[in-house]
Every structure is written in C-alpha cells, then in structure tokens.
Motif scaffolding. Structure first.
Motif, PDB file in Angstrom:
ATOM      1  N   PHE A  79       0.866  -1.171   0.000  1.00  0.00           N
ATOM      2  CA  PHE A  79       0.000   0.000   0.000  1.00  0.00           C
ATOM      3  C   PHE A  79       0.907   1.227   0.000  1.00  0.00           C
ATOM      4  CE2 PHE A  79      -2.504  -3.289   2.025  1.00  0.00           C
ATOM      5  CZ  PHE A  79      -3.730  -3.147   1.385  1.00  0.00           C
TER       6      PHE A  79
ATOM      7  N   ASP B  90      -1.649  -3.186  -4.152  1.00  0.00           N
ATOM      8  CA  ASP B  90      -3.047  -2.807  -3.986  1.00  0.00           C
ATOM      9  C   ASP B  90      -3.338  -1.656  -4.943  1.00  0.00           C
ATOM     10  OD1 ASP B  90      -5.491  -2.866  -1.865  1.00  0.00           O
ATOM     11  OD2 ASP B  90      -5.082  -0.795  -2.460  1.00  0.00           O
TER      12      ASP B  90
ATOM     13  N   CYS C 103      -6.022   1.114  -5.690  1.00  0.00           N
ATOM     14  CA  CYS C 103      -7.209   1.852  -5.250  1.00  0.00           C
ATOM     15  C   CYS C 103      -6.778   3.303  -5.117  1.00  0.00           C
ATOM     16  CB  CYS C 103      -7.700   1.330  -3.898  1.00  0.00           C
ATOM     17  SG  CYS C 103      -9.258   2.082  -3.395  1.00  0.00           S
TER      18      CYS C 103
ATOM     19  N   SER D  91      -8.655  -3.070  -5.262  1.00  0.00           N
ATOM     20  CA  SER D  91      -9.477  -3.144  -4.049  1.00  0.00           C
ATOM     21  C   SER D  91     -10.586  -2.105  -4.026  1.00  0.00           C
ATOM     22  CB  SER D  91      -8.598  -2.975  -2.806  1.00  0.00           C
ATOM     23  OG  SER D  91      -8.137  -1.654  -2.689  1.00  0.00           O
TER      24      SER D  91
ATOM     25  N   TYR E  67     -10.133  -8.048  -5.344  1.00  0.00           N
ATOM     26  CA  TYR E  67     -10.886  -7.978  -4.099  1.00  0.00           C
ATOM     27  C   TYR E  67     -12.343  -8.052  -4.553  1.00  0.00           C
ATOM     28  CZ  TYR E  67      -7.003  -5.660  -1.412  1.00  0.00           C
ATOM     29  OH  TYR E  67      -5.854  -5.312  -0.756  1.00  0.00           O
TER      30      TYR E  67
ATOM     31  N   LYS F 122     -15.879  -7.396  -1.246  1.00  0.00           N
ATOM     32  CA  LYS F 122     -15.323  -6.513  -0.231  1.00  0.00           C
ATOM     33  C   LYS F 122     -16.470  -5.792   0.463  1.00  0.00           C
ATOM     34  CE  LYS F 122     -12.180  -2.685   0.489  1.00  0.00           C
ATOM     35  NZ  LYS F 122     -11.180  -1.805  -0.113  1.00  0.00           N
TER      36      LYS F 122
ATOM     37  N   TYR G 123     -12.100  -2.104   9.130  1.00  0.00           N
ATOM     38  CA  TYR G 123     -11.002  -1.427   8.425  1.00  0.00           C
ATOM     39  C   TYR G 123     -10.478  -0.230   9.222  1.00  0.00           C
ATOM     40  CZ  TYR G 123     -13.176  -3.841   4.407  1.00  0.00           C
ATOM     41  OH  TYR G 123     -13.734  -4.763   3.566  1.00  0.00           O
TER      42      TYR G 123
ATOM     43  N   PHE H 144      -6.681   0.381   9.612  1.00  0.00           N
ATOM     44  CA  PHE H 144      -6.059   0.572   8.292  1.00  0.00           C
ATOM     45  C   PHE H 144      -6.157   2.024   7.857  1.00  0.00           C
ATOM     46  CE2 PHE H 144      -6.389   1.116   3.731  1.00  0.00           C
ATOM     47  CZ  PHE H 144      -5.388   0.324   3.215  1.00  0.00           C
TER      48      PHE H 144
ATOM     49  N   ARG I 234     -18.163   4.544   2.429  1.00  0.00           N
ATOM     50  CA  ARG I 234     -17.945   3.788   1.200  1.00  0.00           C
ATOM     51  C   ARG I 234     -19.092   2.842   0.885  1.00  0.00           C
ATOM     52  NH1 ARG I 234     -11.866   3.556   2.746  1.00  0.00           N
ATOM     53  NH2 ARG I 234     -11.436   5.571   1.850  1.00  0.00           N
TER      54      ARG I 234
ATOM     55  N   TYR J  82      -8.759 -11.765   3.287  1.00  0.00           N
ATOM     56  CA  TYR J  82      -8.002 -10.691   3.943  1.00  0.00           C
ATOM     57  C   TYR J  82      -8.405 -10.589   5.413  1.00  0.00           C
ATOM     58  CZ  TYR J  82      -5.270  -6.325   3.858  1.00  0.00           C
ATOM     59  OH  TYR J  82      -4.330  -5.345   4.065  1.00  0.00           O
TER      60      TYR J  82
ATOM     61  N   VAL K 219      -8.229  -8.591   8.119  1.00  0.00           N
ATOM     62  CA  VAL K 219      -7.955  -7.148   8.066  1.00  0.00           C
ATOM     63  C   VAL K 219      -7.457  -6.534   9.378  1.00  0.00           C
ATOM     64  CG1 VAL K 219      -9.614  -6.846   6.172  1.00  0.00           C
ATOM     65  CG2 VAL K 219     -10.342  -6.444   8.553  1.00  0.00           C
ATOM     66  N   SER K 220      -7.150  -5.244   9.278  1.00  0.00           N
ATOM     67  CA  SER K 220      -6.532  -4.515  10.389  1.00  0.00           C
ATOM     68  C   SER K 220      -7.310  -4.624  11.698  1.00  0.00           C
ATOM     69  CB  SER K 220      -6.365  -3.043   9.991  1.00  0.00           C
ATOM     70  OG  SER K 220      -7.617  -2.476   9.645  1.00  0.00           O
TER      71      SER K 220
ATOM     72  N   TYR L  93      -1.651  -9.511   8.852  1.00  0.00           N
ATOM     73  CA  TYR L  93      -0.608  -8.778   9.571  1.00  0.00           C
ATOM     74  C   TYR L  93       0.102  -9.692  10.568  1.00  0.00           C
ATOM     75  CZ  TYR L  93      -3.249  -5.039   7.439  1.00  0.00           C
ATOM     76  OH  TYR L  93      -3.892  -4.260   6.516  1.00  0.00           O
TER      77      TYR L  93
HETATM   78  C1  PBG Z   1      -8.684   0.248   0.087  1.00  0.00           C
HETATM   79  C2  PBG Z   1      -8.360  -0.776   1.091  1.00  0.00           C
HETATM   80  C3  PBG Z   1      -8.787  -0.829   2.429  1.00  0.00           C
HETATM   81  C4  PBG Z   1      -8.198  -1.950   2.996  1.00  0.00           C
HETATM   82  C5  PBG Z   1      -7.426  -2.554   2.007  1.00  0.00           C
HETATM   83  N1  PBG Z   1      -7.566  -1.817   0.832  1.00  0.00           N
HETATM   84  C6  PBG Z   1      -9.584   0.116   3.220  1.00  0.00           C
HETATM   85  C7  PBG Z   1     -10.945   0.499   2.863  1.00  0.00           C
HETATM   86  O1  PBG Z   1     -11.563  -0.018   1.939  1.00  0.00           O
HETATM   87  O2  PBG Z   1     -11.418   1.390   3.536  1.00  0.00           O
HETATM   88  C8  PBG Z   1      -8.372  -2.401   4.408  1.00  0.00           C
HETATM   89  C9  PBG Z   1      -7.394  -3.390   4.903  1.00  0.00           C
HETATM   90  C10 PBG Z   1      -7.370  -3.534   6.374  1.00  0.00           C
HETATM   91  O3  PBG Z   1      -8.234  -3.053   7.115  1.00  0.00           O
HETATM   92  O4  PBG Z   1      -6.417  -4.181   6.836  1.00  0.00           O
HETATM   93  N2  PBG Z   1      -7.540   0.736  -0.539  1.00  0.00           N
END
Ligand code: PBG
Length: 336
Positions: free
Chosen positions: A91, A130, A132, A178, A205, A208, A214, A217, A230, A284, A286-287, A326
């Motif tokens: 990223f 990634d 986006c 993504s 992705y 999603k 998220y 992130f 979003r 994924y 995620v965070s 992670y």
């Molecule tokens: C968008 C993207 C996001 C994540 C990966 N790619 C954030 C979003 O859509 O708001 C989240 C990944 C994570 O939370 O670890 N570029």
C-alpha cells in the motif's frame, strides 16, 4: 467422535468397535488425522510504504506493524523472505494528494519506487500491489467525484488501469484492485495486455464488504473519507448472494484470483465462494481483526499465539488458499 446426539439410545444394539478411543489421541495421532493445515506458503504480508518519513514508525492501533520509508524497505523485505513468507501486498501513502489521485499513477510514485527496491533486493519475493485511489485522493474516496460528491465509476476505471500498468512496469508480480468499481477487472486486464503484461495476474478484491474492521487501516493509510462513507461501492454486510454476484462478475472479466474481505466475520462467504469457484481464493484478515487480538492479548485476556493460530486455521478451513494477514511474521515462526 460420537456426539451425544449420535450415540445409540439405551437398549439399542451397540457396535463397540466403532467407539472413538479418546485416550489414544496423542499429539502424533492428532497430527496424522488433522484435516486442515496452514503453512507459511499460504501467507501474504501487507506493507505500508509512506512518503516523507525517514524511519519506520509503528502504527498505534496495530502494535507490531509499521509505516515504512522506501529507503528502509529492502532490508524489511529481506527479513520477510528469510522467514519463508512468499509474498507481500503493498500500500502506498503519498505526500501529495489531489482530487484525481495523480500520484497513484506517477511512474516514480511511492509504490512504484518500493516495488523496484524490493524486486532489486529480493527478486524471489512475490510483490502484489493494492490498486485503489483512496490513499491518493484529497477526499479519501476510492474514485473520481462528480460535483455532487458521488464516486463516478467509468472515469475512475481509466485511472485504475493507468495505476495498474505503472505498477506492472515497475515490476509488480500481481495486481490487486481493491476499489470495487464495476468493470475494473476488465479495464485493468485490457491495459495490462496492451502494455505487454499478458502474464501479470489480477487478484481481485471481489467480495469486499463496507466494514468497521477497516478502522486501523484507515489510520495507517491516511485514507478515511473526508465526508460520507464507502457504502455506495462496498458491499452491505448482510448480503451473501450479492457477494457471489460480485465474484461472478470478476471471474467473467478475467480475474485470476479472487478475494473475500474481511475474513473472520465472513467465513460463510469464503466457504460459499470456495464451493462455487475453482480459482485460487484469498481472504483478507484485516486490520481490525488484528487489532482486536493484539489488544485483548495485551490486556492478558487471551492467549495470543493460541487465538492467532485458531483464527488463521479457521480462515483456511473455510476454504481460503491464501491469507493476507498482519500476523504473517509472527505466525511464520510457529508454522511448518
Ligand atoms: C482500500 C483498502 C482498504 C483496505 C485494504 N484496501 C480500506 C478500505 O476499503 O477502507 C483495508 C485493509 C485492512 O483493514 O487491513 N484501498
């Protein structure tokens, strides 16, 4: 194992030879009959590359995860590869953001520079980028906005295609869009093929969800939308049939690998996608999923290694081939 329900009722004839022998369940036997295995080969490690910093800085809501300057990324990539982790997902967080996310497709942008650095230092490490616009736009949305503040699908496609091509030119091995715009896989595929990158795969992705997980992130990537959210382009958490339709579109448009995101709250979606599609499937973790376990472990409320193992094996058991997580570096130390 016989459950209570399956056990024969009193008086019914019992074939004792089929009784499970619980006492013989040694660790060796457990390993022999284990149905699901997780290997370091299944892991993909996300990395945040940031412009305008000189040192790696820890992300407060993701203890143990850092924002990296390009100058330090080669050494980090080497240590990741030494652990046996096969791939990273990059990223980029640029210094300069504008309405059109121009830095995203700058040939000398942050991700493009990081890809070159990593491929120079560790050519065998698979680099996934990634794609986006949200980290690159001043408003933090994933695409170009119309005057009334809505993301415009088709004008965004062109920029995503340019961004993908510039990543491939820098040396990216796999492109991972993504953004969730309609038609992006086809437009990226066309751009890659046109640029001579017919052999560069797309990991889409596909499903999603608009997720609260998220949160950390967006701190790490500086990509919280400055207004709104979003939900108009990411999926509504209750919808699994819609998720399957999104996957179907990506497959038809030429995705080489598909992804479900987040992972743990969507294991049913992973399982359904696995059942229906034969393409390699990534999930994924995620965070927010990472932050939850870290926070509870810090408080002494959970046994950290145990819950990480259990989470990752659950994602694998649901049907994912690859897990973007992670936890990759710590898990690599315990796995085969
Ligand atoms: C968008 C993207 C996001 C994540 C990966 N790619 C954030 C979003 O859509 O708001 C989240 C990944 C994570 O939370 O670890 N570029």
């Amino acid at each position: 194992m016989l459950t209570e329900r399956e056990a024969p009722a009193r008086g019914q004839q019992t074939d004792l030879t089929v009784r499970p022998r619980r006492t013989r369940r040694t660790e060796t036997l457990r390993r022999m009959v284990r149905e699901t295995r997780l290997s370091v080969d299944n892991l993909i490690y996300p990395l945040f590359i940031v412009e305008g910093i000189n040192e790696a800085t820890e992300i407060s809501s993701m203890p143990g995860q850092y924002r990296w300057p390009v100058a330090k990324i080669a050494a980090e990539a080497e240590s990741i590869a030494k652990l046996g982790i096969p791939a990273v997902l990059l990223f980029g967080i640029p210094d300069f953001k504008d309405e059109m996310g121009r830095e995203a497709y700058n040939p000398n942008g942050i991700v493009q520079a990081a890809v070159r650095e990593i491929k120079r230092a560790v050519p065998e490490l698979v680099v996934i980028t990634d794609v986006c616009l949200c980290e690159y736009t001043s408003h933090g949305h994933c695409g170009v906005l119309s005057p009334d503040g809505y993301v415009q699908n088709d004008p965004t496609l062109e920029l995503l295609a340019r961004m993908s091509l510039s990543h491939a030119e820098a040396g990216a091995d796999i492109i991972a869009p993504s953004d969730m715009m309609d038609g992006r896989v086809r437009s990226i595929r066309t751009a890659l093929d046109g640029g001579g990158f017919e052999n560069t795969p797309i990991m889409a992705y596909s499903a999603k969800f608009a997720s609260g997980f998220y949160g950390p992130f967006r701190e790490a990537a500086d990509s919280t939308p400055s207004f709104g959210d979003r939900r108009s382009y990411q999926m509504d958490p209750p919808n699994i049939r819609e998720a399957l339709r999104e996957v179907e579109l990506d497959v038809q448009e030429g995705a080489d690998m598909i992804m479900v995101k987040p992972a743990l709250p969507y294991l049913d979606v992973i399982a359904k996608v696995r059942e229906r599609y034969d393409l390699p499937l990534a999930a994924y973790n995620v965070s927010g999923e990472y932050a939850m376990l870290k926070a509870a472990a810090r408080m002494g409320w959970l046994d950290e290694e145990r819950v990480i193992r259990e989470s990752l094996i659950a994602i694998k058991r649901a049907g994912a081939d690859m897990i973007i997580t992670y936890h990759s570096k710590e898990a690599a130390g315990w796995l085969d």
